[in-house]
Design a protein around this motif. Structure first.
Motif, PDB file in Angstrom:
ATOM      1  N   UNK A  46       0.813  -1.209   0.000  1.00  0.00           N
ATOM      2  CA  UNK A  46       0.000   0.000   0.000  1.00  0.00           C
ATOM      3  C   UNK A  46       0.847   1.260   0.000  1.00  0.00           C
ATOM      4  N   UNK A  47       1.974   1.219   0.716  1.00  0.00           N
ATOM      5  CA  UNK A  47       2.883   2.356   0.739  1.00  0.00           C
ATOM      6  C   UNK A  47       3.442   2.612  -0.659  1.00  0.00           C
ATOM      7  N   UNK A  48       3.850   1.546  -1.335  1.00  0.00           N
ATOM      8  CA  UNK A  48       4.397   1.687  -2.683  1.00  0.00           C
ATOM      9  C   UNK A  48       3.351   2.281  -3.622  1.00  0.00           C
ATOM     10  N   UNK A  49       2.113   1.791  -3.530  1.00  0.00           N
ATOM     11  CA  UNK A  49       1.037   2.320  -4.368  1.00  0.00           C
ATOM     12  C   UNK A  49       0.786   3.797  -4.049  1.00  0.00           C
ATOM     13  N   UNK A  50       0.859   4.146  -2.774  1.00  0.00           N
ATOM     14  CA  UNK A  50       0.649   5.530  -2.380  1.00  0.00           C
ATOM     15  C   UNK A  50       1.691   6.460  -2.971  1.00  0.00           C
ATOM     16  N   UNK A  51       2.953   6.033  -2.984  1.00  0.00           N
ATOM     17  CA  UNK A  51       4.006   6.865  -3.550  1.00  0.00           C
ATOM     18  C   UNK A  51       3.864   6.988  -5.067  1.00  0.00           C
ATOM     19  N   UNK A  52       3.385   5.935  -5.704  1.00  0.00           N
ATOM     20  CA  UNK A  52       3.138   6.023  -7.140  1.00  0.00           C
ATOM     21  C   UNK A  52       2.055   7.066  -7.441  1.00  0.00           C
ATOM     22  N   UNK A  53       1.030   7.117  -6.589  1.00  0.00           N
ATOM     23  CA  UNK A  53      -0.018   8.131  -6.756  1.00  0.00           C
ATOM     24  C   UNK A  53       0.531   9.527  -6.503  1.00  0.00           C
ATOM     25  N   UNK A  54       1.381   9.665  -5.481  1.00  0.00           N
ATOM     26  CA  UNK A  54       2.002  10.962  -5.199  1.00  0.00           C
ATOM     27  C   UNK A  54       2.808  11.462  -6.390  1.00  0.00           C
ATOM     28  N   UNK A  55       3.514  10.543  -7.024  1.00  0.00           N
ATOM     29  CA  UNK A  55       4.313  10.939  -8.182  1.00  0.00           C
ATOM     30  C   UNK A  55       3.413  11.477  -9.303  1.00  0.00           C
ATOM     31  N   UNK A  56       2.261  10.843  -9.508  1.00  0.00           N
ATOM     32  CA  UNK A  56       1.324  11.313 -10.529  1.00  0.00           C
ATOM     33  C   UNK A  56       0.773  12.692 -10.178  1.00  0.00           C
ATOM     34  N   UNK A  57       0.669  12.976  -8.886  1.00  0.00           N
ATOM     35  CA  UNK A  57       0.167  14.277  -8.440  1.00  0.00           C
ATOM     36  C   UNK A  57       1.235  15.369  -8.506  1.00  0.00           C
ATOM     37  N   UNK A  58       2.467  14.989  -8.859  1.00  0.00           N
ATOM     38  CA  UNK A  58       3.533  15.978  -9.014  1.00  0.00           C
ATOM     39  C   UNK A  58       4.437  16.141  -7.824  1.00  0.00           C
ATOM     40  N   UNK A  59       4.561  15.099  -6.998  1.00  0.00           N
ATOM     41  CA  UNK A  59       5.322  15.160  -5.748  1.00  0.00           C
ATOM     42  C   UNK A  59       6.695  15.801  -5.919  1.00  0.00           C
ATOM     43  N   UNK A  60       7.437  15.422  -6.955  1.00  0.00           N
ATOM     44  CA  UNK A  60       8.819  15.871  -7.113  1.00  0.00           C
ATOM     45  C   UNK A  60       8.935  17.314  -7.590  1.00  0.00           C
ATOM     46  N   UNK A  61       7.818  17.929  -7.940  1.00  0.00           N
ATOM     47  CA  UNK A  61       7.843  19.320  -8.391  1.00  0.00           C
ATOM     48  C   UNK A  61       7.289  20.293  -7.348  1.00  0.00           C
ATOM     49  N   UNK A  62       6.838  19.778  -6.205  1.00  0.00           N
ATOM     50  CA  UNK A  62       6.260  20.655  -5.192  1.00  0.00           C
ATOM     51  C   UNK A  62       7.343  21.501  -4.536  1.00  0.00           C
ATOM     52  N   UNK A  63       6.958  22.687  -4.079  1.00  0.00           N
ATOM     53  CA  UNK A  63       7.936  23.625  -3.539  1.00  0.00           C
ATOM     54  C   UNK A  63       7.946  23.701  -2.030  1.00  0.00           C
ATOM     55  N   UNK A  64       8.352  22.624  -1.377  1.00  0.00           N
ATOM     56  CA  UNK A  64       8.431  22.615   0.083  1.00  0.00           C
ATOM     57  C   UNK A  64       9.876  22.681   0.543  1.00  0.00           C
ATOM     58  N   UNK A  65      10.072  23.274   1.715  1.00  0.00           N
ATOM     59  CA  UNK A  65      11.394  23.251   2.344  1.00  0.00           C
ATOM     60  C   UNK A  65      11.660  21.896   2.990  1.00  0.00           C
ATOM     61  N   UNK A  66      10.597  21.335   3.598  1.00  0.00           N
ATOM     62  CA  UNK A  66      10.745  20.061   4.293  1.00  0.00           C
ATOM     63  C   UNK A  66       9.548  19.167   4.000  1.00  0.00           C
TER      64      UNK A  66
END
Length: 330
Positions: free
Chosen positions: A129-149
């Motif tokens: 489930x964790x792996x599936x969740x991260x795959x969904x995050x990637x589709x939502x643009x996780x690596x392009x978000x502008x967070x400090x932490x």
């Protein structure tokens, strides 16, 4: 960036290249920090207060719950449960819709928070489930978000591939372990250090930034563990009735101006600046050695069992068919 590609290591967190002029500040990369610990040890309490304090200090923070219990954000939102990514994704898929960020991400006083979630009890693998969740995050643009932490709250059971994902795939720069002065929480913390050590030998870049001692009663075993594995203590949160009562009532204590504010202000600073360190995990006997033998049973010796023990009765010796030759005199 895909999940199979490592993020930039800690040494590259500050990129000072391509400056246009002296007025342009150096670009900061997101620090992604995974927090591990035994269930019930206080990871969610620590992270909700830490993330709140960081946001009040002007930092952009995403708190991401990666525990199938989905309790990471409960304290942040006054006991209210967030719709999880996995549950929302399933419902949207049945309806023929795509998950949107506003379906799963919520905010309070500058802190952004999400829950990955997990399968229903007995109906699936939490790690998967964790792996599936991260795959969904990637589709939502996780690596392009502008967070400090980005703070990831993980269950300490890193023997499961899904829960060890940030360490195994370099999805974070550093790990923080939460423990207390008890054998079970330090056993889990040591397992996390072992996982970091294992993957570093395979070429991984993740290190352990340090340990948060929660419910500290002053006996010192957690601090001794941190020293033994070569990591610093980032904060010691006392076993205090005021903390226990407020946390049980879903109150944030890490607010500026409150009695506990200095503790979380210092923790925020330590978490921000602590470098990833290669830990030196302990053997089981070394871990037991941190405690008094009377407390752990460390003075027990292993006694081999016999066939008589296993059968619960004497076992007659069977005659051997082996031919034994007498030794002839010289």
């Amino acid at each position: 960036m895909t999940l199979d590609q490592p993020i930039r290591p800690e040494r590259d967190l500050i990129d000072c290249s391509e400056a246009i002029d002296d007025d342009v500040a150096a670009k900061k990369e997101t620090q992604i920090i995974a927090i591990y610990g035994k269930g019930g040890i206080g990871k969610s309490f620590t992270l909700s207060n830490l993330s709140y304090m960081m946001a009040q200090q002007g930092k952009r923070v995403l708190l991401l719950g990666c525990d199938p219990k989905s309790d990471t954000t409960s304290l942040l939102f006054g006991g209210k449960a967030c719709p999880t990514i996995i549950e929302t994704s399933s419902k949207k898929k049945l309806a023929g819709d795509e998950v949107r960020i506003e379906d799963v991400c919520f905010k309070r006083d500058g802190v952004f928070a999400m829950e990955l979630g997990g399968p229903e009890v007995g109906r699936g693998c939490g790690g998967r489930g964790i792996i599936h969740g991260f795959e969904t995050l990637e589709k939502l643009g996780f690596h392009d978000w502008g967070f400090d932490y980005v703070l990831l709250d993980f269950l300490g059971d890193v023997v499961c591939g899904g829960f060890g994902l940030p360490i195994a795939r370099d999805l974070c720069q550093k790990v923080i372990v939460v423990g207390s002065n008890d054998m079970q929480s330090l056993y889990v913390a040591n397992n996390v250090c072992s996982a970091v050590d294992y993957f570093s030998k395979l070429g991984g870049n993740v290190g352990v930034a340090g340990m948060v001692v929660n419910k500290d009663d002053g006996t010192g075993e957690a601090a001794a563990f941190a020293e033994a594995v070569g990591i610093p203590v980032l904060a010691a949160i006392p076993a205090d009735e005021d903390i226990r009562r407020k946390s049980a009532n879903y109150q944030i204590i890490g607010k500026p101006g409150t009695p506990w504010a200095p503790l979380f202000e210092q923790l925020s600073e330590n978490v921000s600046t602590a470098p990833p360190i290669p830990p030196k995990p302990l053997e089981q006997d070394e871990l037991l050695g941190l405690f008094s033998p009377e407390d752990t049973g460390g003075n027990v010796t292993l006694q081999p069992a016999s066939q008589e023990d296993m059968h619960g009765r004497p076992i007659p010796q069977k005659k051997s068919l082996e031919v034994i030759y007498e030794e002839l005199p010289a």
